[in-house]
Design a protein around this motif. Structure first.
Motif, PDB file in Angstrom:
ATOM      1  N   ARG A 196       0.826  -1.205   0.000  1.00 60.47           N
ATOM      2  CA  ARG A 196       0.000   0.000   0.000  1.00 60.47           C
ATOM      3  C   ARG A 196       0.861   1.256   0.000  1.00 60.47           C
ATOM      4  NH1 ARG A 196      -3.310  -3.302   3.340  1.00 60.47           N
ATOM      5  NH2 ARG A 196      -2.174  -2.638   5.201  1.00 60.47           N
ATOM      6  N   GLU A 197       1.932   1.224   0.802  1.00 62.50           N
ATOM      7  CA  GLU A 197       2.823   2.380   0.849  1.00 62.50           C
ATOM      8  C   GLU A 197       3.483   2.615  -0.503  1.00 62.50           C
ATOM      9  OE1 GLU A 197       6.774   3.962   3.275  1.00 62.50           O
ATOM     10  OE2 GLU A 197       5.861   2.022   3.781  1.00 62.50           O
ATOM     11  N   THR A 198       3.936   1.535  -1.138  1.00 66.76           N
ATOM     12  CA  THR A 198       4.575   1.660  -2.447  1.00 66.76           C
ATOM     13  C   THR A 198       3.580   2.151  -3.487  1.00 66.76           C
ATOM     14  OG1 THR A 198       6.066  -0.156  -1.875  1.00 66.76           O
ATOM     15  CG2 THR A 198       5.923   0.448  -4.201  1.00 66.76           C
ATOM     16  N   TYR A 199       2.322   1.648  -3.391  1.00 67.22           N
ATOM     17  CA  TYR A 199       1.282   2.101  -4.321  1.00 67.22           C
ATOM     18  C   TYR A 199       1.036   3.600  -4.153  1.00 67.22           C
ATOM     19  CZ  TYR A 199      -3.355   2.640  -6.400  1.00 67.22           C
ATOM     20  OH  TYR A 199      -4.427   3.063  -7.142  1.00 67.22           O
ATOM     21  N   ALA A 200       0.958   4.029  -2.891  1.00 66.15           N
ATOM     22  CA  ALA A 200       0.759   5.451  -2.619  1.00 66.15           C
ATOM     23  C   ALA A 200       1.951   6.275  -3.121  1.00 66.15           C
ATOM     24  CB  ALA A 200       0.546   5.672  -1.119  1.00 66.15           C
ATOM     25  N   GLN A 201       3.161   5.743  -2.907  1.00 64.24           N
ATOM     26  CA  GLN A 201       4.353   6.444  -3.396  1.00 64.24           C
ATOM     27  C   GLN A 201       4.344   6.535  -4.919  1.00 64.24           C
ATOM     28  OE1 GLN A 201       7.523   4.148  -1.664  1.00 64.24           O
ATOM     29  NE2 GLN A 201       7.673   5.457   0.160  1.00 64.24           N
ATOM     30  N   ALA A 202       3.942   5.438  -5.561  1.00 60.81           N
ATOM     31  CA  ALA A 202       3.885   5.431  -7.026  1.00 60.81           C
ATOM     32  C   ALA A 202       2.896   6.475  -7.527  1.00 60.81           C
ATOM     33  CB  ALA A 202       3.501   4.038  -7.538  1.00 60.81           C
ATOM     34  N   SER A 223       1.950   9.155  -5.885  1.00 60.87           N
ATOM     35  CA  SER A 223       2.507  10.466  -5.585  1.00 60.87           C
ATOM     36  C   SER A 223       3.574  10.863  -6.595  1.00 60.87           C
ATOM     37  CB  SER A 223       3.095  10.458  -4.168  1.00 60.87           C
ATOM     38  OG  SER A 223       3.721  11.690  -3.877  1.00 60.87           O
ATOM     39  N   VAL A 224       4.460   9.916  -6.909  1.00 58.89           N
ATOM     40  CA  VAL A 224       5.516  10.195  -7.893  1.00 58.89           C
ATOM     41  C   VAL A 224       4.906  10.479  -9.253  1.00 58.89           C
ATOM     42  CG1 VAL A 224       7.426   9.149  -9.168  1.00 58.89           C
ATOM     43  CG2 VAL A 224       7.321   8.919  -6.680  1.00 58.89           C
ATOM     44  N   GLU A 225       3.922   9.669  -9.634  1.00 62.45           N
ATOM     45  CA  GLU A 225       3.269   9.860 -10.930  1.00 62.45           C
ATOM     46  C   GLU A 225       2.595  11.225 -11.004  1.00 62.45           C
ATOM     47  OE1 GLU A 225       0.156   7.467 -13.879  1.00 62.45           O
ATOM     48  OE2 GLU A 225       0.291   6.947 -11.755  1.00 62.45           O
ATOM     49  N   THR A 284       3.325  13.860  -9.192  1.00 68.31           N
ATOM     50  CA  THR A 284       4.347  14.909  -9.181  1.00 68.31           C
ATOM     51  C   THR A 284       4.941  15.109 -10.559  1.00 68.31           C
ATOM     52  OG1 THR A 284       4.900  14.405  -6.871  1.00 68.31           O
ATOM     53  CG2 THR A 284       6.520  15.636  -8.144  1.00 68.31           C
TER      54      THR A 284
END
Length: 270
Positions: free
Chosen positions: A42-48, A50-52, A54
């Motif tokens: 879930r954290e990686t999905y959220a980071q992905a 967020s990065v996308e 950004t």
């Protein structure tokens, strides 16, 4: 025989219970690992996401900046072409007018020749002698060149150096604006030296350097080798260029010279 069998059964039950307990602990551990795994997913999905997002925002900003740049260049091109066209029309008009005047004089000269040739063909000598003075007077025509028109085109005033000229015009419309950055000498650490224009600073740690007199200025840095800028920015986006020769402190991290706020040290890419 029966006692031994009973002992074996008890031993097997205890061993089985022990192994089952180990299995339960293993299941609990694995469940904990699964929870950590899902949390990491879930954290990686959220980071992905967020990065996308950004990068999408950056792409939109870049496209917007280029659209503004294209509009600026299009406007500059239109103004240059308009200036060129006006100069062309002005120069061509003067040359056409001069051409027309020369053409009219040429026609007058040709008519004079025709008149003289026609008189030469006349057989009446007495009439020719009678009209000769007036005829010669009327045929005293000369070619008088009209005022010259400068036909040399100074290409440099239109195209050279075009990129430098555009850059100079572009400086006024840059965003963020180019900021004039000068240092505040009253905040500089005693071992920091400033240029006369307060735009350069360097560290000077020489034994023969006379010690600075003690200052009661509360804004002066004494612990950090730092100084503040003379101007401050309260809104908008600004940038300035520096030529560092060693890692330096972020000039945006200030605490009004109190030497208590954390400073971020970074090494720029040179």
């Amino acid at each position: 025989m029966s006692r031994n069998h009973t002992k074996d059964n008890c031993f097997n039950k205890n061993l089985l219970a022990e192994h089952k307990q180990k299995l339960i602990q293993a299941i609990k551990r694995i469940k904990h690992e699964i929870d950590e795994c899902w949390d990491a997913e879930r954290e990686t999905y959220a980071q992905a996401l967020s990065v996308e997002n950004t990068f999408d925002d950056l792409e939109r900003e870049i496209r917007s900046e280029y659209r503004n740049l294209h509009r600026f260049l299009d406007l500059e091109e239109e103004m240059d072409i308009e200036r060129l066209t006006k100069e062309k029309e002005k120069r061509v008009k003067l040359l056409r007018e001069r051409e027309k005047k020369i053409s009219e004089q040429g026609k007058d000269l040709e008519r004079a020749i025709e008149t003289l040739n026609s008189k030469l063909k006349e057989e009446d000598s007495a009439k020719l002698l009678n009209d000769i003075k007036d005829l010669l007077k009327r045929c005293q025509v000369n070619f008088v060149p009209p005022s010259a028109v400068n036909a040399e085109i100074q290409a440099g005033q239109f195209i050279g150096p075009l990129q430098y000229k555009i850059w100079k015009h572009m400086k006024s419309s840059l965003y963020p604006n180019i900021a004039t950055f000068t240092f505040d000498a009253d905040t500089a650490h005693p071992l920091l030296r400033l240029s006369p224009c307060s735009t350069s600073v360097w560290f000077e740690d020489k034994e023969d350097t006379p010690p600075e007199p003690e200052s009661d200025n509360p804004r002066r840095f004494h612990y950090y080798y730092c100084l503040l800028g003379q101007e401050g920015f309260t809104h908008g986006r600004h940038y300035w260029e520096v030529e560092p020769i060693f890692p330096f402190f972020n000039p945006c991290d200030t605490d009004e010279g109190k030497n208590t706020a954390p400073l971020t040290l970074f090494s720029p890419s040179l």
